[in-house]
Design a protein around this motif. Structure first.
Motif, PDB file in Angstrom:
ATOM      1  N   GLY A 108     -25.268  52.413  66.429  1.00  0.00           N
ATOM      2  CA  GLY A 108     -25.984  52.269  65.196  1.00  0.00           C
ATOM      3  C   GLY A 108     -25.283  52.984  64.101  1.00  0.00           C
ATOM      4  N   ILE A 109     -26.105  54.046  63.341  1.00  0.00           N
ATOM      5  CA  ILE A 109     -25.300  54.391  62.395  1.00  0.00           C
ATOM      6  C   ILE A 109     -24.110  55.121  62.687  1.00  0.00           C
ATOM      7  CG2 ILE A 109     -27.076  56.918  62.395  1.00  0.00           C
ATOM      8  CD1 ILE A 109     -26.942  56.294  59.588  1.00  0.00           C
ATOM      9  N   GLY A 110     -24.007  55.693  63.961  1.00  0.00           N
ATOM     10  CA  GLY A 110     -22.852  56.290  64.499  1.00  0.00           C
ATOM     11  C   GLY A 110     -21.493  55.355  64.211  1.00  0.00           C
ATOM     12  N   THR A 111     -21.977  53.847  64.439  1.00  0.00           N
ATOM     13  CA  THR A 111     -20.710  53.132  64.048  1.00  0.00           C
ATOM     14  C   THR A 111     -20.520  52.977  62.552  1.00  0.00           C
ATOM     15  OG1 THR A 111     -20.494  52.168  66.323  1.00  0.00           O
ATOM     16  CG2 THR A 111     -19.636  50.873  64.322  1.00  0.00           C
ATOM     17  N   THR A 112     -21.901  52.842  61.793  1.00  0.00           N
ATOM     18  CA  THR A 112     -21.785  52.341  60.716  1.00  0.00           C
ATOM     19  C   THR A 112     -21.119  53.264  59.853  1.00  0.00           C
ATOM     20  OG1 THR A 112     -23.775  51.242  60.790  1.00  0.00           O
ATOM     21  CG2 THR A 112     -23.393  52.024  58.526  1.00  0.00           C
ATOM     22  N   LEU A 113     -21.208  54.792  59.988  1.00  0.00           N
ATOM     23  CA  LEU A 113     -20.825  55.803  59.149  1.00  0.00           C
ATOM     24  C   LEU A 113     -19.074  55.808  59.174  1.00  0.00           C
ATOM     25  CD1 LEU A 113     -19.703  58.699  60.934  1.00  0.00           C
ATOM     26  CD2 LEU A 113     -21.931  58.782  61.484  1.00  0.00           C
ATOM     27  N   LEU A 114     -18.535  55.197  60.280  1.00  0.00           N
ATOM     28  CA  LEU A 114     -17.072  55.210  60.350  1.00  0.00           C
ATOM     29  C   LEU A 114     -16.665  54.107  59.437  1.00  0.00           C
ATOM     30  CD1 LEU A 114     -16.805  54.780  64.356  1.00  0.00           C
ATOM     31  CD2 LEU A 114     -16.797  56.852  62.995  1.00  0.00           C
ATOM     32  N   MET A 115     -17.183  53.459  58.837  1.00  0.00           N
ATOM     33  CA  MET A 115     -16.828  52.328  57.803  1.00  0.00           C
ATOM     34  C   MET A 115     -16.865  53.165  56.559  1.00  0.00           C
ATOM     35  SD  MET A 115     -19.184  49.118  58.901  1.00  0.00           S
ATOM     36  CE  MET A 115     -19.625  48.947  60.486  1.00  0.00           C
ATOM     37  N   HIS A 116     -17.542  54.427  56.414  1.00  0.00           N
ATOM     38  CA  HIS A 116     -17.432  55.077  55.047  1.00  0.00           C
ATOM     39  C   HIS A 116     -16.408  56.399  55.165  1.00  0.00           C
ATOM     40  CE1 HIS A 116     -20.715  52.830  53.383  1.00  0.00           C
ATOM     41  NE2 HIS A 116     -21.018  52.764  54.504  1.00  0.00           N
ATOM     42  N   CYS A 117     -15.611  56.310  56.444  1.00  0.00           N
ATOM     43  CA  CYS A 117     -14.779  57.446  56.613  1.00  0.00           C
ATOM     44  C   CYS A 117     -13.322  56.814  56.275  1.00  0.00           C
ATOM     45  CB  CYS A 117     -14.731  57.834  58.310  1.00  0.00           C
ATOM     46  SG  CYS A 117     -16.181  58.630  58.726  1.00  0.00           S
ATOM     47  N   GLU A 164     -23.672  43.221  70.197  1.00  0.00           N
ATOM     48  CA  GLU A 164     -22.743  43.283  71.652  1.00  0.00           C
ATOM     49  C   GLU A 164     -21.919  44.546  71.034  1.00  0.00           C
ATOM     50  OE1 GLU A 164     -20.414  39.817  72.045  1.00  0.00           O
ATOM     51  OE2 GLU A 164     -22.082  38.763  72.978  1.00  0.00           O
ATOM     52  N   ALA A 165     -21.995  45.356  72.153  1.00  0.00           N
ATOM     53  CA  ALA A 165     -20.985  46.649  72.100  1.00  0.00           C
ATOM     54  C   ALA A 165     -19.558  46.288  72.380  1.00  0.00           C
ATOM     55  CB  ALA A 165     -21.245  47.395  73.352  1.00  0.00           C
ATOM     56  N   PHE A 166     -18.603  46.887  71.751  1.00  0.00           N
ATOM     57  CA  PHE A 166     -17.095  46.730  71.838  1.00  0.00           C
ATOM     58  C   PHE A 166     -16.332  47.995  72.129  1.00  0.00           C
ATOM     59  CE2 PHE A 166     -16.509  47.889  67.304  1.00  0.00           C
ATOM     60  CZ  PHE A 166     -17.620  47.406  66.938  1.00  0.00           C
ATOM     61  N   LEU A 167     -15.165  47.930  72.769  1.00  0.00           N
ATOM     62  CA  LEU A 167     -14.624  49.054  73.301  1.00  0.00           C
ATOM     63  C   LEU A 167     -13.474  49.669  72.069  1.00  0.00           C
ATOM     64  CD1 LEU A 167     -14.071  48.241  77.068  1.00  0.00           C
ATOM     65  CD2 LEU A 167     -15.806  49.620  75.905  1.00  0.00           C
ATOM     66  N   ALA A 168     -12.565  50.507  72.344  1.00  0.00           N
ATOM     67  CA  ALA A 168     -11.916  51.094  71.173  1.00  0.00           C
ATOM     68  C   ALA A 168     -10.737  50.075  70.802  1.00  0.00           C
ATOM     69  CB  ALA A 168     -11.158  52.376  71.662  1.00  0.00           C
ATOM     70  N   GLN A 169     -10.217  49.536  71.923  1.00  0.00           N
ATOM     71  CA  GLN A 169      -9.098  48.623  71.463  1.00  0.00           C
ATOM     72  C   GLN A 169      -9.580  47.348  70.619  1.00  0.00           C
ATOM     73  OE1 GLN A 169      -5.690  49.018  72.105  1.00  0.00           O
ATOM     74  NE2 GLN A 169      -5.510  47.510  70.713  1.00  0.00           N
ATOM     75  N   GLU A 170     -10.843  46.918  70.858  1.00  0.00           N
ATOM     76  CA  GLU A 170     -11.263  45.773  70.106  1.00  0.00           C
ATOM     77  C   GLU A 170     -11.595  46.354  68.484  1.00  0.00           C
ATOM     78  OE1 GLU A 170     -14.700  43.590  71.193  1.00  0.00           O
ATOM     79  OE2 GLU A 170     -14.416  42.100  69.797  1.00  0.00           O
ATOM     80  N   ALA A 171     -12.058  47.555  68.593  1.00  0.00           N
ATOM     81  CA  ALA A 171     -12.382  48.139  67.230  1.00  0.00           C
ATOM     82  C   ALA A 171     -11.138  48.439  66.732  1.00  0.00           C
ATOM     83  CB  ALA A 171     -13.209  49.632  67.626  1.00  0.00           C
ATOM     84  N   TYR A 172     -10.196  48.799  67.224  1.00  0.00           N
ATOM     85  CA  TYR A 172      -8.786  48.948  66.600  1.00  0.00           C
ATOM     86  C   TYR A 172      -8.280  47.452  66.164  1.00  0.00           C
ATOM     87  CZ  TYR A 172      -3.741  49.515  65.856  1.00  0.00           C
ATOM     88  OH  TYR A 172      -2.305  49.412  65.278  1.00  0.00           O
ATOM     89  N   ASP A 173      -8.294  46.521  66.993  1.00  0.00           N
ATOM     90  CA  ASP A 173      -7.847  45.184  66.456  1.00  0.00           C
ATOM     91  C   ASP A 173      -8.743  44.560  65.434  1.00  0.00           C
ATOM     92  OD1 ASP A 173      -6.279  45.185  68.585  1.00  0.00           O
ATOM     93  OD2 ASP A 173      -7.695  44.022  70.015  1.00  0.00           O
ATOM     94  N   MET A 174     -10.242  45.027  65.278  1.00  0.00           N
ATOM     95  CA  MET A 174     -10.779  44.620  64.016  1.00  0.00           C
ATOM     96  C   MET A 174     -10.694  45.343  62.865  1.00  0.00           C
ATOM     97  SD  MET A 174     -14.438  44.310  66.397  1.00  0.00           S
ATOM     98  CE  MET A 174     -15.407  44.856  64.852  1.00  0.00           C
ATOM     99  N   GLY A 175      -9.897  46.430  62.952  1.00  0.00           N
ATOM    100  CA  GLY A 175      -9.627  47.364  61.685  1.00  0.00           C
ATOM    101  C   GLY A 175     -10.686  48.364  61.285  1.00  0.00           C
ATOM    102  N   LEU A 176     -11.520  48.526  62.226  1.00  0.00           N
ATOM    103  CA  LEU A 176     -12.493  49.496  62.232  1.00  0.00           C
ATOM    104  C   LEU A 176     -11.831  51.111  62.719  1.00  0.00           C
ATOM    105  CD1 LEU A 176     -15.385  50.269  61.798  1.00  0.00           C
ATOM    106  CD2 LEU A 176     -15.789  49.913  64.217  1.00  0.00           C
ATOM    107  N   VAL A 177     -11.006  50.942  63.317  1.00  0.00           N
ATOM    108  CA  VAL A 177     -10.241  52.287  63.898  1.00  0.00           C
ATOM    109  C   VAL A 177      -8.834  52.352  63.521  1.00  0.00           C
ATOM    110  CG1 VAL A 177      -9.350  53.210  66.086  1.00  0.00           C
ATOM    111  CG2 VAL A 177     -11.939  52.624  65.920  1.00  0.00           C
TER     112      VAL A 177
END
Ligand SMILES: C/C=C/C(=O)SCCNC(=O)CCNC(=O)[C@H](O)C(C)(C)COP(=O)(O)OP(=O)(O)OC[C@H]1O[C@@H](n2cnc3c(N)ncnc32)[C@H](O)[C@@H]1OP(=O)(O)O
Length: 259
Positions: A108-117, A164-177
């Motif tokens: 939830g907000i644990g992922t959302t807040l990352l978009m503001h880091c 749907e949940a997603f793992l670190a590599q996908e988060a990286y591929d998406m540009g979130l990480v």
């Protein structure tokens, strides 16, 4: 203390510390983080901010018990004064660089807040999810704008419509990480990156961050207002009540009776 804060060597560190509830965030915790960020904004000694969880869990997102007990509108208190708004406003508006170190689940907000880091480092055990529709809710704090911008609409729809949940590599591929690291290297690496920011000219970092964000600031504000109006209403609706109750009763929610 469910939130630990410390200042050392130019870095404000904010750490979730409620492992027994998977670092689920209560109003008191949002307020503590908001206060720390507001204080850091006017403290010249703070030149970078680091947000972290525990090795096994970043955060399970908003405390669902708190949602059930404390989310009804309070007369005379505008929704924007609630601790979660104060925290997200302070994070999104921080002029200082914010580094996040994510390991375990970020819900939830644990992922959302990352978009503001600014710099987001994920351990190889990180798992992200925004299960808003599964909770009878909708996206919050500009995730409905920022995730499609980052990942493209079809992929964002999997995460925000299906939850749907997603793992670190996908988060990286998406540009979130920014980078994925082995768990043991996560905190030392994030701390080293924060230290690099501290050593650079603060005015230059401030200007660069502000320029990078300026074209989307108005859209973020406008999206947050639209999301939060819906989110607040949906929190009071029977679908959310069914979802929260089902979570604590350790059963699947039954949404079939709602149109
Ligand atoms: C504006 C903000 C919006 C949002 O953030 S919406 C998102 C809200 N969050 C969630 O829906 C996540 C709910 N939690 C989970 O899905 C799971 O947990 C995890 C995947 C994070 C971890 O699962 P596992 O490792 O199996 O742990 P466990 O047994 O479910 O949890 C351990 C204890 O922690 C409590 N807990 C977990 N998350 C929350 C929460 N978000 N709010 C309140 N309590 C929570 C549980 O109930 C339980 O407690 P007990 O040991 O007494 O059974």
């Amino acid at each position: 203390m469910d939130i630990l804060t410390s200042k050392a060597d130019g870095i404000l560190t904010i750490e979730f510390n409620r492992v027994e509830r998977k670092n689920a965030i209560t109003g008191v915790m949002y307020q503590a983080m908001a206060d720390a960020l507001v204080d850091a904004e006017s403290d010249d000694a703070v030149r970078a901010i680091l947000i972290a969880g525990k090795p096994e869990i970043f955060t399970a997102g908003n405390d669902l018990d708190d949602f059930m007990k404390n989310s009804a509108p309070v007369e005379g208190v505008p929704a924007e004064m609630r601790p979660v708004f104060q925290f997200m406003r302070a994070l999104s508006g921080s002029s200082k660089p914010v580094v996040a170190a994510v390991s375990g689940a970020a819900v939830g907000i644990g992922t959302t807040l990352l978009m503001h880091c600014d710099l987001v480092y994920a351990a190889d055990n990180a798992k992200f999810s925004m299960p808003f529709s599964q909770l009878g809710l909708c996206p919050e704090f500009a995730s409905s704008l920022l995730l499609p911008q980052l990942a493209g609409f079809p992929r964002a729809a999997e995460k925000l419509l299906l939850g749907e949940a997603f793992l670190a590599q996908e988060a990286y591929d998406m540009g979130l990480v920014s980078k994925v690291l082995p768990l043991a290297e996560l905190r030392p690496y994030a701390a080293r990156q924060a230290a690099k920011l501290v050593a650079l000219p603060a005015a230059s970092i401030r200007a660069s961050k502000s320029l990078m964000k300026r074209s989307r600031n108005a859209a973020i504000t406008e999206t947050m207002e639209a999301e939060n109006a819906l989110f607040g209403a949906m929190l009071q609706a029977p679908e959310a009540k069914e979802a929260f109750t089902a979570f604590f009763e350790k059963r699947k929610p039954d949404f079939s009776k709602f149109a």
